[in-house]
Design a protein around this motif. Structure first.
Motif, PDB file in Angstrom:
ATOM      1  N   CYS A   1       0.848  -1.194   0.000  1.00 46.12           N
ATOM      2  CA  CYS A   1       0.000   0.000   0.000  1.00 46.12           C
ATOM      3  C   CYS A   1       0.885   1.247   0.000  1.00 46.12           C
ATOM      4  O   CYS A   1       0.542   2.270  -0.593  1.00 46.12           O
ATOM      5  CB  CYS A   1      -0.894  -0.016   1.243  1.00 46.12           C
ATOM      6  N   ALA A   2       2.045   1.158   0.645  1.00 43.39           N
ATOM      7  CA  ALA A   2       2.972   2.298   0.687  1.00 43.39           C
ATOM      8  C   ALA A   2       3.439   2.658  -0.719  1.00 43.39           C
ATOM      9  O   ALA A   2       3.534   3.844  -1.077  1.00 43.39           O
ATOM     10  CB  ALA A   2       4.165   1.942   1.574  1.00 43.39           C
ATOM     11  N   ASP A   3       3.717   1.645  -1.540  1.00 42.85           N
ATOM     12  CA  ASP A   3       4.114   1.915  -2.930  1.00 42.85           C
ATOM     13  C   ASP A   3       2.954   2.506  -3.731  1.00 42.85           C
ATOM     14  O   ASP A   3       3.156   3.370  -4.587  1.00 42.85           O
ATOM     15  CB  ASP A   3       4.596   0.622  -3.608  1.00 42.85           C
ATOM     16  N   ILE A   4       1.755   2.028  -3.461  1.00 40.28           N
ATOM     17  CA  ILE A   4       0.598   2.560  -4.202  1.00 40.28           C
ATOM     18  C   ILE A   4       0.447   4.060  -3.907  1.00 40.28           C
ATOM     19  O   ILE A   4       0.215   4.867  -4.815  1.00 40.28           O
ATOM     20  CB  ILE A   4      -0.704   1.799  -3.843  1.00 40.28           C
ATOM     21  N   ILE A   5       0.628   4.439  -2.643  1.00 39.99           N
ATOM     22  CA  ILE A   5       0.515   5.874  -2.304  1.00 39.99           C
ATOM     23  C   ILE A   5       1.573   6.683  -3.060  1.00 39.99           C
ATOM     24  O   ILE A   5       1.295   7.751  -3.612  1.00 39.99           O
ATOM     25  CB  ILE A   5       0.695   6.140  -0.790  1.00 39.99           C
ATOM     26  N   ALA A   6       2.808   6.163  -3.078  1.00 39.66           N
ATOM     27  CA  ALA A   6       3.906   6.907  -3.731  1.00 39.66           C
ATOM     28  C   ALA A   6       3.631   7.077  -5.227  1.00 39.66           C
ATOM     29  O   ALA A   6       3.856   8.152  -5.800  1.00 39.66           O
ATOM     30  CB  ALA A   6       5.232   6.184  -3.503  1.00 39.66           C
ATOM     31  N   LEU A   7       3.117   6.015  -5.853  1.00 39.76           N
ATOM     32  CA  LEU A   7       2.800   6.095  -7.289  1.00 39.76           C
ATOM     33  C   LEU A   7       1.624   7.041  -7.533  1.00 39.76           C
ATOM     34  O   LEU A   7       1.640   7.848  -8.473  1.00 39.76           O
ATOM     35  CB  LEU A   7       2.448   4.697  -7.831  1.00 39.76           C
ATOM     36  N   ALA A   8       0.628   6.944  -6.668  1.00 38.68           N
ATOM     37  CA  ALA A   8      -0.574   7.782  -6.846  1.00 38.68           C
ATOM     38  C   ALA A   8      -0.213   9.263  -6.695  1.00 38.68           C
ATOM     39  O   ALA A   8      -0.738  10.116  -7.423  1.00 38.68           O
ATOM     40  CB  ALA A   8      -1.645   7.379  -5.837  1.00 38.68           C
ATOM     41  N   ALA A   9       0.701   9.579  -5.774  1.00 36.60           N
ATOM     42  CA  ALA A   9       1.107  10.981  -5.581  1.00 36.60           C
ATOM     43  C   ALA A   9       1.819  11.488  -6.834  1.00 36.60           C
ATOM     44  O   ALA A   9       1.570  12.602  -7.307  1.00 36.60           O
ATOM     45  CB  ALA A   9       2.020  11.101  -4.364  1.00 36.60           C
ATOM     46  N   ARG A  10       2.684  10.652  -7.384  1.00 40.81           N
ATOM     47  CA  ARG A  10       3.389  11.029  -8.618  1.00 40.81           C
ATOM     48  C   ARG A  10       2.382  11.278  -9.756  1.00 40.81           C
ATOM     49  O   ARG A  10       2.453  12.285 -10.472  1.00 40.81           O
ATOM     50  CB  ARG A  10       4.377   9.913  -8.972  1.00 40.81           C
ATOM     51  N   ASP A  11       1.422  10.356  -9.903  1.00 38.20           N
ATOM     52  CA  ASP A  11       0.438  10.493 -10.980  1.00 38.20           C
ATOM     53  C   ASP A  11      -0.443  11.733 -10.766  1.00 38.20           C
ATOM     54  O   ASP A  11      -0.838  12.399 -11.728  1.00 38.20           O
ATOM     55  CB  ASP A  11      -0.432   9.234 -11.071  1.00 38.20           C
ATOM     56  N   ALA A  12      -0.727  12.028  -9.505  1.00 41.30           N
ATOM     57  CA  ALA A  12      -1.566  13.196  -9.196  1.00 41.30           C
ATOM     58  C   ALA A  12      -0.877  14.483  -9.641  1.00 41.30           C
ATOM     59  O   ALA A  12      -1.507  15.386 -10.198  1.00 41.30           O
ATOM     60  CB  ALA A  12      -1.851  13.237  -7.695  1.00 41.30           C
ATOM     61  N   VAL A  13       0.427  14.568  -9.409  1.00 36.59           N
ATOM     62  CA  VAL A  13       1.192  15.763  -9.820  1.00 36.59           C
ATOM     63  C   VAL A  13       1.205  15.863 -11.341  1.00 36.59           C
ATOM     64  O   VAL A  13       0.948  16.920 -11.926  1.00 36.59           O
ATOM     65  CB  VAL A  13       2.637  15.698  -9.255  1.00 36.59           C
ATOM     66  N   ASP A  14       1.464  14.744 -11.980  1.00 40.18           N
ATOM     67  CA  ASP A  14       1.514  14.710 -13.447  1.00 40.18           C
ATOM     68  C   ASP A  14       0.164  15.156 -14.032  1.00 40.18           C
ATOM     69  O   ASP A  14       0.111  15.979 -14.942  1.00 40.18           O
ATOM     70  CB  ASP A  14       1.875  13.278 -13.869  1.00 40.18           C
ATOM     71  N   LEU A  15      -0.922  14.608 -13.482  1.00 41.45           N
ATOM     72  CA  LEU A  15      -2.244  14.953 -14.010  1.00 41.45           C
ATOM     73  C   LEU A  15      -2.603  16.428 -13.774  1.00 41.45           C
ATOM     74  O   LEU A  15      -3.446  16.987 -14.470  1.00 41.45           O
ATOM     75  CB  LEU A  15      -3.325  14.066 -13.363  1.00 41.45           C
ATOM     76  N   SER A  16      -1.941  17.050 -12.803  1.00 43.11           N
ATOM     77  CA  SER A  16      -2.208  18.463 -12.524  1.00 43.11           C
ATOM     78  C   SER A  16      -1.301  19.376 -13.349  1.00 43.11           C
ATOM     79  O   SER A  16      -1.228  20.583 -13.076  1.00 43.11           O
ATOM     80  CB  SER A  16      -2.004  18.751 -11.032  1.00 43.11           C
ATOM     81  N   GLY A  17      -0.578  18.785 -14.300  1.00 37.84           N
ATOM     82  CA  GLY A  17       0.269  19.607 -15.172  1.00 37.84           C
ATOM     83  C   GLY A  17       1.687  19.768 -14.659  1.00 37.84           C
ATOM     84  O   GLY A  17       2.460  20.564 -15.195  1.00 37.84           O
ATOM     85  N   GLY A  18       2.033  19.018 -13.619  1.00 37.47           N
ATOM     86  CA  GLY A  18       3.393  19.098 -13.074  1.00 37.47           C
ATOM     87  C   GLY A  18       4.298  18.056 -13.708  1.00 37.47           C
ATOM     88  O   GLY A  18       3.906  17.388 -14.676  1.00 37.47           O
ATOM     89  N   PRO A  19       5.503  17.907 -13.168  1.00 34.31           N
ATOM     90  CA  PRO A  19       6.454  16.947 -13.731  1.00 34.31           C
ATOM     91  C   PRO A  19       6.089  15.502 -13.383  1.00 34.31           C
ATOM     92  O   PRO A  19       5.253  15.263 -12.515  1.00 34.31           O
ATOM     93  CB  PRO A  19       7.761  17.328 -13.032  1.00 34.31           C
ATOM     94  N   SER A  20       6.755  14.563 -14.062  1.00 36.10           N
ATOM     95  CA  SER A  20       6.605  13.156 -13.697  1.00 36.10           C
ATOM     96  C   SER A  20       7.989  12.604 -13.379  1.00 36.10           C
ATOM     97  O   SER A  20       8.995  13.237 -13.693  1.00 36.10           O
ATOM     98  CB  SER A  20       5.971  12.393 -14.853  1.00 36.10           C
ATOM     99  N   TRP A  21       8.052  11.472 -12.751  1.00 36.59           N
ATOM    100  CA  TRP A  21       9.341  10.882 -12.419  1.00 36.59           C
ATOM    101  C   TRP A  21       9.174   9.384 -12.181  1.00 36.59           C
ATOM    102  O   TRP A  21       8.055   8.895 -11.984  1.00 36.59           O
ATOM    103  CB  TRP A  21       9.953  11.547 -11.175  1.00 36.59           C
ATOM    104  N   GLY A  22      10.305   8.662 -12.212  1.00 40.47           N
ATOM    105  CA  GLY A  22      10.286   7.239 -11.913  1.00 40.47           C
ATOM    106  C   GLY A  22      10.275   7.061 -10.401  1.00 40.47           C
ATOM    107  O   GLY A  22      11.123   7.628  -9.706  1.00 40.47           O
ATOM    108  N   VAL A  23       9.309   6.318  -9.884  1.00 40.60           N
ATOM    109  CA  VAL A  23       9.204   6.139  -8.424  1.00 40.60           C
ATOM    110  C   VAL A  23       9.957   4.881  -8.009  1.00 40.60           C
ATOM    111  O   VAL A  23       9.622   3.782  -8.472  1.00 40.60           O
ATOM    112  CB  VAL A  23       7.718   6.018  -7.990  1.00 40.60           C
ATOM    113  N   PRO A  24      10.956   5.004  -7.147  1.00 38.51           N
ATOM    114  CA  PRO A  24      11.609   3.799  -6.622  1.00 38.51           C
ATOM    115  C   PRO A  24      10.594   2.994  -5.805  1.00 38.51           C
ATOM    116  O   PRO A  24       9.864   3.564  -4.996  1.00 38.51           O
ATOM    117  CB  PRO A  24      12.713   4.345  -5.715  1.00 38.51           C
ATOM    118  N   LEU A  25      10.523   1.682  -6.031  1.00 40.33           N
ATOM    119  CA  LEU A  25       9.492   0.845  -5.407  1.00 40.33           C
ATOM    120  C   LEU A  25      10.114  -0.275  -4.572  1.00 40.33           C
ATOM    121  O   LEU A  25      11.297  -0.571  -4.704  1.00 40.33           O
ATOM    122  CB  LEU A  25       8.602   0.251  -6.498  1.00 40.33           C
TER     123      LEU A  25
END
Ligand code: HEM
Length: 322
Positions: A114-138
């Protein structure tokens, strides 16, 4: 071209991340290759219904990482768990994580934390808001402890920069990380109750915070009336509250910060120069700066005190210990 350069620089940065965290972007490559697609499509479908879920997910990750490390402890739904503590009121996005987890459990049971899901979801949320994207270490594992009494490590909006600095330093984050990460307030909102005292009752003589721009003060007084219940919502970035950009930093520079903790970043020499840097360099190649620095700071935050190997567990349901 700019995006390619950004990706290249981020890749170089990822390669330089200490292996001590034992996380890797390809952690689920064999065990659950669809993990990123599933989280992404889940976040996207919730975002399409309600774009304000994006700031919710970003804040959820921050609050997870600052207490017991990034281990999903914020998700536990029990009396006296972290989630019930005062600093966690108003957290949103739990249903998005549950939704992604449910799909992942049917595809690769017992594999994705679940911790990884949160980290990925936060990254996707930023991307969808027009911000940068990045590779999330899992490869984070879920914690077995979640207690409301552990949440003192979370910063309060009333605290001066010296305390914010201490709380971030305790998690291995410096001034640069602090200012960069607080830049997350470029999206999302706050309840009036977290800053209302700045409008009516800041000084001993009962007047407003003198560091506030006067016309902004008047706007906020309309949005948060003196006799209101403090539960009205106000954007943290008055200009572009749903777009991930640097206008938050311009607001701080111009006395238009909403939370006292945000505005104080302009009152401290070290943090002011970082705010100034982001606020002034939006156009051209230098404008990539915040978009480049934010992912680096997020990756650093997302590796705080992570549990790996045989520590912790992979929860079957994110809101319950196994
Ligand atoms: C000194 C540090 C910080 C303080 C004092 C602080 C405080 C707050 C407060 C009081 C709110 C409003 C909550 C509400 O009304 O429900 C808020 C919202 C938010 N915070 Fe922070 N925060 C800090 C750092 C961060 C960091 C590091 C991140 C992420 C990396 C973050 C992301 C957010 C987001 C996205 C929202 C909007 C949430 C929404 O719209 O649901 N904050 N923060």
């Amino acid at each position: 071209m700019e995006a390619m350069l950004l990706n290249f620089l981020l890749m170089l940065f990822m390669l330089s991340i200490p292996v001590e965290s034992q996380l890797s972007a390809s952690f689920y490559a064999l065990s659950c290759p669809a993990v990123e697609d599933i989280v992404r499509s889940t976040v996207e479908s919730h975002f399409d219904n309600d774009p304000t879920i994006a700031p919710g997910l970003l804040r959820l990750h921050f609050h997870d990482c600052f207490v017991q490390g990034c281990d999903g402890s914020i998700l536990i739904s029990e009396a006296s768990a972290e989630r019930t503590a005062l600093p966690n009121t108003g957290l949103r996005g739990f249903e998005v994580i549950d939704d992604a987890k449910q799909q992942l459990e049917s595809m690769c049971p017992g594999v994705v934390s679940c911790a990884d899901i949160i980290a990925l979801a936060a990254r996707d949320a930023v991307d969808l808001s027009g911000g940068p994207s990045w590779g999330v270490p899992l490869g984070r594992r879920d914690g077995r402890v979640s207690s409301s009494s552990d949440t003192k490590s979370l910063p309060s909006p009333l605290e001066p920069v010296s305390i914010q600095r201490q709380k971030f330093a305790a998690k291995g984050l410096d001034d640069h990380d602090l200012v960069t990460l607080v830049g997350a307030h470029t999206i999302g909102r706050t309840d009036c109750r977290f800053f209302q005292y700045r409008l009516y009752n800041f000084t001993p003589t009962g007047s407003s915070d003198p560091s506030m721009d006067e016309s902004f003060l008047a706007q906020l007084q309309t949005l948060c009336p003196k006799d209101g219940n403090g539960l009205n919502k106000v954007p943290l970035d008055k200009d572009t509250p749903t777009r991930f950009d640097v206008s938050f930093f311009k607001n701080i520079r111009d006395g238009n910060g909403v939370l006292e903790s945000d505005q104080r970043l302009w009152g401290d020499d070290a943090t002011r120069s970082i705010v100034q840097n982001y606020a002034g360099n939006f156009r051209g190649l230098l404008g990539l700066r915040f978009n480049f620095e934010f992912p680096k700071a997020m990756i650093k935050m997302s590796t705080i005190e992570v549990k790996t190997g045989s520590n912790g567990e992979i929860r079957r349901v994110c809101s319950k210990f196994n």
